[in-house]
Design an enzyme around this catalytic site. Structure first.
Site, PDB file in Angstrom:
ATOM      1  N   ARG A   1       0.836  -1.192   0.000  1.00  0.00           N
ATOM      2  CA  ARG A   1       0.000   0.000   0.000  1.00  0.00           C
ATOM      3  C   ARG A   1       0.875   1.248   0.000  1.00  0.00           C
ATOM      4  NH1 ARG A   1      -3.615  -2.321  -1.644  1.00  0.00           N
ATOM      5  NH2 ARG A   1      -5.769  -2.500  -0.904  1.00  0.00           N
TER       6      ARG A   1
ATOM      7  N   GLU B   1      -2.091   8.191  -6.580  1.00  0.00           N
ATOM      8  CA  GLU B   1      -1.781   7.505  -7.841  1.00  0.00           C
ATOM      9  C   GLU B   1      -2.478   8.184  -9.011  1.00  0.00           C
ATOM     10  OE1 GLU B   1      -2.863   3.441  -7.023  1.00  0.00           O
ATOM     11  OE2 GLU B   1      -1.271   3.207  -5.545  1.00  0.00           O
TER      12      GLU B   1
ATOM     13  N   HIS C   1      -0.100   0.285  -9.813  1.00  0.00           N
ATOM     14  CA  HIS C   1      -0.957  -0.566  -8.978  1.00  0.00           C
ATOM     15  C   HIS C   1      -1.411  -1.796  -9.774  1.00  0.00           C
ATOM     16  CE1 HIS C   1      -3.285  -0.019  -5.016  1.00  0.00           C
ATOM     17  NE2 HIS C   1      -3.315  -1.305  -5.320  1.00  0.00           N
TER      18      HIS C   1
END
Length: 311
Positions: A236, A265, A283
Site C-alpha cells: 500500500r 496515484e 498498482h
C-alpha cells in the site's frame, strides 16, 4: 424497485463474463465505472444514492459517501485492503465488508519478485539501452544466495518466501503475529526490524496500511539499510515515506526501489519519475488474468451472499 449495484473496479469480469452474468441473472441493475480510472469521492457520491451494493476497487469510500448511500447494504471489496473505506461509518450502519482474500496472492508475489529480479539484473534498463544502440556489456548483480527480508508474513509474504527459497535465499521475516513454529514450517528466520534492515539485500513489504504502518519505512529506516539494498512495495502507498525514499535513492542510501503503490496515484511528486533507480508500477501487481478472474468470481459471490442475507 429492483436491486442496484455499483461496480467501481475497472477489471471486474473483464476476461470471464460469468461473474457479471451472475449479477444480471439475479435481476440486479449494474452501474459500471464510467471513467476507466479510479473514481473520486465526488464521482461515487453522484451515483451512490439509490445503490444497494458496491463492488469496490481501490476507489475512496469515505464518510460523506456513506451519508449519501442511504440504501447501501453491502460492500464487496474487489481486493483485500480496506484502507480506502471509512470502516467506522460501515460499522455504525452495520454494513458488512467482504474481501477477496487469497485471490491475488500468486499474482502479487510474482510481481514483487519480478521487481526484485528486474532491479537486480537491470532487465528493463538494458532493453532501453539496446534500443538506443548501446550494446555494451552492463554489469549487474545476482539474486541467488542473497538475503531476502519480508516485512509482513501473510499469504503474499509466504508466497514470496517460497520464491526466495527457489533462489537459495536466506529469508528474514518481521511480523509480530508470526510464531517460531510457523517460521520453521516455512524455513524463515524471525527477526526484529533493525536486524532485517541491516542484513537484507532485498526488502519486500506485505503489511496493511494502518496507523502503525503509516510511513514505517522512513528516513531512519533507509539509513539503517544496506547501500546495496533493494526495496519493493506492492502492499500500500503510505507505508513508505515517499519524500524519504526519494532522498534515499537520490543519495545512494539504498541501491534501488520497485514501487507499485503510492500515496496518490499517479504520484504527486514528479521528481520520483526522474530517478533511474526507481521502477514504477501503476498498482498492477494483482492484475493477472488469473487473479482478475478469481477476484471477479469472489466479489460477485460475496455481493450476492451479502445482499441475500440482508433482504
Amino acid at each position: 424497485m429492483g436491486v442496484k449495484v455499483l461496480v467501481t473496479a475497472r477489471s471486474f469480469s473483464q476476461n470471464d463474463k460469468t461473474p457479471k452474468e451472475m449479477l444480471l441473472n439475479k435481476g440486479y441493475e449494474i452501474i459500471s465505472n464510467p471513467f476507466g480510472r479510479i473514481m473520486t469521492e465526488n464521482e461515487i457520491a453522484e451515483l451512490i444514492e439509490d445503490v444497494d451494493g458496491v463492488i469496490l476497487g481501490v476507489d475512496p469510500f469515505g464518510k460523506d459517501i456513506f451519508e449519501r448511500a442511504q440504501k447501501l447494504k453491502v460492500i464487496s471489496r474487489y481486493g483485500v485492503g480496506i484502507d480506502n473505506i471509512d470502516k467506522d461509518s460501515a460499522d455504525s450502519r452495520d454494513i458488512p465488508i467482504y474481501r477477496t482474500v487469497g485471490a491475488n496472492t500468486q499474482a502479487v508475489a510474482d510481481y514483487a519478485f519480478g521487481l526484485m529480479l528486474d532491479l537486480t539484473r537491470k532487465i528493463a534498463f538494458i532493453d532501453r539501452e539496446c534500443r538506443k544502440g548501446n550494446w555494451k556489456k552492463i554489469k549487474t548483480r545476482e539474486m541467488n544466495g542473497k538475503v531476502l527480508g519480508l516485512i509482513g508474513f501473510g499469504a503474499i509474504g509466504k508466497a514470496v518466501a517460497k520464491r526466495g527459497a527457489g533462489f537459495d535465499m536466506r529469508v528474514l521475516v518481521y511480523d509480530p503475529f508470526v510464531n517460531q513454529e510457523m517460521a520453521q514450517e516455512y524455513g524463515v528466520e524471525l527477526v526484529e526490524l533493525d536486524q532485517l534492515y541491516a542484513e537484507s539485500d532485498f526488502i519486500s513489504l506485505h503489511v496493511p496500511l494502518i496507523d502503525a504502518t503509516y510511513h514505517m519505512i522512513n528516513a531512519d529506516a533507509f539509513k539503517a539499510m544496506k547501500p546495496t539494498a533493494v526495496l519493493v512495495n506492492t502492499a500500500r502507498g503510505g507505508i513508505v515515506d515517499e519524500e524519504a525514499m526519494y532522498h534515499a535513492l537520490k543519495n545512494g542510501e539504498i541501491a534501488a526501489a520497485g514501487v507499485d503503490v503510492f500515496d496518490v496515484e499517479p504520484p504527486s511528486n514528479p521528481s520520483l519519475m526522474e530517478l533511474d533507480n526507481l521502477l514504477v508500477g501503476a498498482h498492477c501487481a494483482a492484475s493477472s488474468v488469473e487473479a482478475i478472474d478469481k477476484m471477479s468470481y469472489m466479489a460477485a459471490e460475496n455481493l450476492i451472499k451479502g445482499l441475500e442475507e440482508r433482504n
